[in-house]
Design a protein around this motif. Structure first.
Motif, PDB file in Angstrom:
ATOM      1  N   VAL A 189      -4.727  -5.688  -4.314  1.00 35.35           N
ATOM      2  CA  VAL A 189      -3.982  -6.109  -3.131  1.00 35.35           C
ATOM      3  C   VAL A 189      -3.405  -4.874  -2.454  1.00 35.35           C
ATOM      4  CG1 VAL A 189      -2.055  -7.460  -2.246  1.00 35.35           C
ATOM      5  CG2 VAL A 189      -3.434  -8.349  -4.134  1.00 35.35           C
ATOM      6  N   LEU A 207       1.249 -13.317  -4.643  1.00 32.00           N
ATOM      7  CA  LEU A 207       1.187 -13.455  -3.190  1.00 32.00           C
ATOM      8  C   LEU A 207       2.023 -14.619  -2.675  1.00 32.00           C
ATOM      9  CD1 LEU A 207      -2.570 -12.684  -2.410  1.00 32.00           C
ATOM     10  CD2 LEU A 207      -0.593 -11.183  -2.231  1.00 32.00           C
ATOM     11  N   SER A 236     -11.068  -6.972  -3.066  1.00 25.47           N
ATOM     12  CA  SER A 236      -9.838  -6.343  -2.582  1.00 25.47           C
ATOM     13  C   SER A 236      -9.292  -7.145  -1.412  1.00 25.47           C
ATOM     14  CB  SER A 236     -10.102  -4.899  -2.150  1.00 25.47           C
ATOM     15  OG  SER A 236      -8.936  -4.304  -1.633  1.00 25.47           O
ATOM     16  N   VAL A 237      -7.975  -7.419  -1.461  1.00 19.21           N
ATOM     17  CA  VAL A 237      -7.297  -8.161  -0.400  1.00 19.21           C
ATOM     18  C   VAL A 237      -6.390  -7.205   0.360  1.00 19.21           C
ATOM     19  CG1 VAL A 237      -5.764 -10.087   0.152  1.00 19.21           C
ATOM     20  CG2 VAL A 237      -7.364 -10.271  -1.761  1.00 19.21           C
ATOM     21  N   ASN A 238      -6.608  -7.097   1.658  1.00 16.82           N
ATOM     22  CA  ASN A 238      -5.793  -6.218   2.507  1.00 16.82           C
ATOM     23  C   ASN A 238      -5.027  -7.074   3.502  1.00 16.82           C
ATOM     24  OD1 ASN A 238      -4.781  -3.808   3.650  1.00 16.82           O
ATOM     25  ND2 ASN A 238      -6.337  -3.907   5.250  1.00 16.82           N
TER      26      ASN A 238
END
Length: 368
Positions: A189, A207, A236-238
């Motif tokens: 993240v 989150l 991957s979390v952006n």
């Protein structure tokens, strides 16, 4: 007697002359025939053909042919019209001898308009689709317009709506994300490309602590490229924060709810964002936003307990009541200055806090 016979003879002679003259005039009426075609010589059935100044009209048949009869000899104007083509007009000289033939070739219609196109920043799903199309790897983008249009209490619930993403839930709300079926600890993240550490003693990043209204866009990279850190397997979390635009940007959100469970529980949420660019050339930008969410959940539950080992017969019955009070608030902002077309300086900040309190009441009826 001779005078009467002479008068009768003259009358009959004049009547015959008039009849012969009229018959000859009728015989001298002409006809116009023709065919309607497009520039490639294809026939145009259903075209309207008008003859002026008589006002007579006809319609071309399935072969593009038309016929106008009983026309007094003379000069006329023939007009042919068809939807999508420019009108055709020509002069026709009609005689009583042979039918006049017209080959009407219609040109494709033209329309001149002045259109002014103003280019602004692409927003919403259009911007998300273009990012996905031009990315070097597999990426999914969720814009703010889609996030706020759905009942997402936190950013985890919003991310869970994307393909190949599932959630680990806590008390009904999304908490950890799972990308392509992998464990939450195998995902990464970031916020605006900056790695976010976990506030807990595990690698998983919660989150559910981030309000969904403070994020402008969510990007999920499902396959890594050579320019990305190799610290993730699942994906991957952006989280992309909001930035000021040239035009004033103001949003206000408010909603509430009520449930009669456990003597009545309430839920309400408020959020707002305001931003704009200022000064000559819109070089200075300022934006600020905040969000507050309170969710009081209530659960009435009946659970049975069994003797182990033994038959599947309930040994006791519990009446349970769960009361949760979940409060989430945060704020974020940005101040930036454009030095040039390709350079700028900025200051961004994001703060969020999540409080979760609960009570559990269990009643076990028994004999006395």
């Amino acid at each position: 007697m001779c005078v009467r016979l002479r008068s009768l003879f003259l009358f009959v002679l004049m009547f015959n002359l008039l009849w012969i003259t009229g018959t000859a005039a009728q015989e001298r009426r002409g006809t116009i025939t023709g065919r309607v075609m497009d520039p490639s010589q294809g026939v145009l059935p259903g075209a309207r053909v008008e003859l002026q100044p008589t006002g007579k009209s006809a319609v071309s048949n399935g072969h593009g042919e038309f016929t106008i009869t009983d026309i007094v000899p003379g000069k006329y104007t023939l007009t042919v019209s068809y939807v999508g083509f420019e009108p055709f007009s020509t002069e026709v000289n009609v005689t009583g001898e042979a039918a006049a033939r017209v080959e009407a070739v219609l040109q494709i219609g033209k329309q001149n308009e002045v259109v002014t196109v103003s280019g602004g920043r692409e927003r919403g799903e259009v911007e998300a689709i273009n990012i996905e199309r031009t990315a070097d790897n597999i990426i999914q983008v969720l814009p703010n317009e889609v996030i706020t249009s759905l009942p997402n209490t936190n950013i985890a619930d919003a991310v869970g709506r994307l393909p190949s993403v599932s959630l680990e839930r806590d008390e009904g709300e999304g908490k950890y994300i799972q990308i392509r079926g992998t464990e939450p600890r195998l995902s990464n993240v970031t916020i605006d490309g900056i790695h976010v550490p976990s506030p807990e003693g595990v690698r998983n990043v919660k989150l559910d602590a981030i309000p969904a209204d403070l994020v402008d866009m969510v990007e999920i990279n499902k396959t890594l490229s050579a320019n990305q850190d190799a610290d993730v397997i699942g994906g991957s979390v952006n989280l992309v924060t909001k930035s000021p635009t040239d035009k004033p940007y103001v949003t206000i959100l408010g909603m509430g709810g009520y449930t009669p469970i456990s003597n009545g529980r309430t839920q309400y949420q408020f959020a707002g964002t305001a931003g704009q660019r200022f000064g000559p050339g819109k070089k200075f930008g300022l934006l600020f936003g905040g969000s507050y969410d309170h969710n009081a959940r209530g659960i009435d539950d009946i659970e049975a307990s069994y003797l182990v080992p033994g038959p599947l017969v309930p040994a006791a019955m519990d009446l349970r009541e769960y009361l949760y009070d979940r409060t989430r608030y945060g704020f974020g902002g940005e101040a930036d200055y454009k030095i040039g077309d390709m350079s700028s300086v900025y200051l961004r900040g994001l703060f969020s806090k999540f409080k979760d309190f609960g009570e559990q009441w269990a009643y076990t009826p028994g004999d006395r």
